[in-house]
Design a protein around this motif. Structure first.
Motif, short mmCIF file in Angstrom:
data_model
loop_
_atom_site.label_atom_id
_atom_site.label_comp_id
_atom_site.label_asym_id
_atom_site.label_seq_id
_atom_site.Cartn_x
_atom_site.Cartn_y
_atom_site.Cartn_z
N ASP A 44 91.26 7.48 15.41
CA ASP A 44 90.00 7.58 14.67
C ASP A 44 90.26 7.33 13.19
N SER A 46 88.60 5.88 10.96
CA SER A 46 87.45 6.05 10.06
C SER A 46 87.15 7.52 9.80
N SER A 52 85.43 3.80 17.66
CA SER A 52 84.74 2.52 17.81
C SER A 52 85.50 1.70 18.86
N LYS A 53 84.89 0.63 19.32
CA LYS A 53 85.57 -0.23 20.27
C LYS A 53 86.85 -0.77 19.64
N HIS A 54 86.79 -1.13 18.39
CA HIS A 54 87.96 -1.65 17.69
C HIS A 54 89.09 -0.61 17.63
N GLU A 55 88.76 0.63 17.25
CA GLU A 55 89.77 1.69 17.18
C GLU A 55 90.37 1.97 18.56
N ASP A 79 81.61 4.07 27.26
CA ASP A 79 80.77 4.25 26.08
C ASP A 79 79.40 4.77 26.47
#
Length: 82
Positions: A44, A46, A52-55, A79
């Protein structure tokens, strides 16, 4: 396409999904809850308290060496809020 062929294709697709999910669950069990929580906090980046999908993709591909397209498919299944 006949109903029998459609049904066989659906069955094959669902069996593939079930086997993939079983593999994911086995991998998560091997990791264990404490380590999984630590990994979540590391992924995480951020600091949002969600992934997020990217993380998620970055973390899973480093941890399990899984192709990104499979990780994306898993993320989409998991999700809850789209």
């Amino acid at each position: 396409m006949t109903f029998g062929i459609q049904l066989a294709k659906w069955h094959d697709d669902e069996t593939t999904k079930i086997n993939a999910n079983r593999s994911w669950l086995q991998a998560l069990r091997r990791i264990g809850p404490q380590r999984l929580e630590r990994i979540f906090r590391e992924w995480d980046t951020s600091g949002s308290g969600t992934l997020s999908k990217h993380e998620f993709r970055n973390g899973v591909t480093r941890l399990l060496k899984v192709p990104p397209e499979k990780v994306n498919a898993l993320f989409d299944q998991l999700d809850a809020d789209g």
